[in-house]
Write a protein that holds these residues in place. Structure first.
Motif, short mmCIF file in Angstrom:
data_model
loop_
_atom_site.label_atom_id
_atom_site.label_comp_id
_atom_site.label_asym_id
_atom_site.label_seq_id
_atom_site.Cartn_x
_atom_site.Cartn_y
_atom_site.Cartn_z
N ARG A 63 -76.28 -6.28 -40.94
CA ARG A 63 -77.31 -7.31 -40.75
C ARG A 63 -78.25 -7.39 -41.95
NH1 ARG A 63 -82.08 -7.40 -36.25
NH2 ARG A 63 -83.06 -9.30 -36.99
N GLU A 64 -78.67 -6.25 -42.46
CA GLU A 64 -79.59 -6.24 -43.60
C GLU A 64 -78.99 -6.94 -44.81
OE1 GLU A 64 -80.39 -2.08 -44.12
OE2 GLU A 64 -81.54 -1.96 -42.26
N GLN A 65 -77.70 -6.63 -45.11
CA GLN A 65 -77.06 -7.26 -46.27
C GLN A 65 -76.89 -8.77 -46.07
OE1 GLN A 65 -73.57 -5.32 -47.95
NE2 GLN A 65 -74.29 -3.34 -47.18
N ILE A 66 -76.48 -9.17 -44.88
CA ILE A 66 -76.26 -10.59 -44.61
C ILE A 66 -77.58 -11.35 -44.62
CG2 ILE A 66 -75.52 -12.24 -42.84
CD1 ILE A 66 -73.27 -10.22 -42.16
N ASP A 67 -78.59 -10.78 -43.99
CA ASP A 67 -79.91 -11.43 -43.93
C ASP A 67 -80.50 -11.59 -45.33
OD1 ASP A 67 -82.05 -12.60 -42.55
OD2 ASP A 67 -83.10 -10.70 -42.38
N THR A 68 -80.40 -10.55 -46.13
CA THR A 68 -80.93 -10.60 -47.50
C THR A 68 -80.20 -11.66 -48.33
OG1 THR A 68 -81.59 -8.29 -47.43
CG2 THR A 68 -81.30 -9.26 -49.61
N LEU B 44 -69.48 -7.53 -48.27
CA LEU B 44 -70.34 -6.44 -47.87
C LEU B 44 -70.05 -5.19 -48.69
CD1 LEU B 44 -70.18 -6.83 -43.98
CD2 LEU B 44 -72.04 -7.51 -45.51
N SER B 45 -71.08 -4.45 -48.97
CA SER B 45 -70.96 -3.18 -49.71
C SER B 45 -71.12 -2.03 -48.74
CB SER B 45 -72.07 -3.09 -50.77
OG SER B 45 -71.95 -4.15 -51.69
N HIS B 46 -70.41 -0.94 -49.03
CA HIS B 46 -70.54 0.25 -48.20
C HIS B 46 -72.00 0.67 -48.20
CE1 HIS B 46 -70.27 4.46 -47.02
NE2 HIS B 46 -69.12 4.13 -46.44
N PRO B 47 -72.56 1.05 -47.05
CA PRO B 47 -73.99 1.32 -46.97
C PRO B 47 -74.46 2.55 -47.74
CG PRO B 47 -72.92 1.93 -44.93
CD PRO B 47 -71.90 1.22 -45.77
N VAL B 48 -73.56 3.44 -48.09
CA VAL B 48 -73.95 4.66 -48.80
C VAL B 48 -73.48 4.62 -50.25
CG1 VAL B 48 -73.75 7.17 -48.89
CG2 VAL B 48 -73.95 6.02 -46.68
N SER B 49 -72.19 4.31 -50.44
CA SER B 49 -71.62 4.36 -51.80
C SER B 49 -71.87 3.09 -52.59
CB SER B 49 -70.11 4.63 -51.73
OG SER B 49 -69.43 3.49 -51.21
#
Length: 129
Positions: free
Chosen positions: A111-116, A21-26
């Protein structure tokens, strides 16, 4: 391409692929790593079928399912596609369980990162690329 090539997608998707997972902002790596089943996997297929059954059970007399119940069912379905993970909580290794996975997936950016990632066949193509 022949049938064995097509069926190889299922096998590779069942083995899963690693997502950090990547940090949602940086956008920096978080160190949170999950192995996810791919879109052609038996795991995702079974999860989709379970979700369909859950939604049917949750339907009101008029056939409608509330948005909240649809959301919970979608999160539960995606959580069933997590094969393994490297995640800690307060410095302790967090065991992979359906409850823990749904808790993590309750966070929108996670969820967005995993789903994508889980829906992109290219992430699971391994030797077929």
């Amino acid at each position: 391409m022949d049938l064995s090539d097509v069926l190889a997608f299922v096998e590779e998707a069942d083995r899963g692929a690693l997502l950090e997972l990547s940090h949602p902002v940086s956008g920096e790596p978080t160190g949170l790593k999950l192995t996810l089943a791919g879109p052609d996997s038996r795991v995702q297929r079974a999860s989709r079928l379970t979700m369909a059954d859950e939604l049917a059970d949750l339907a009101a007399a008029d056939g409608r399912v509330s948005a909240e119940n649809r959301e919970k069912s979608a999160i539960a379905s995606l959580a069933r596609c997590v094969l393994a993970w490297e995640i800690s909580d307060d410095g302790k290794v967090l065991p992979l369980s359906h409850v823990n996975a749904t808790r993590l997936l309750g966070v929108a950016w996670v969820r967005e990162q995993i789903d994508t990632f889980a829906g992109n066949r290219a992430n699971f193509a391994g030797g077929s690329r």
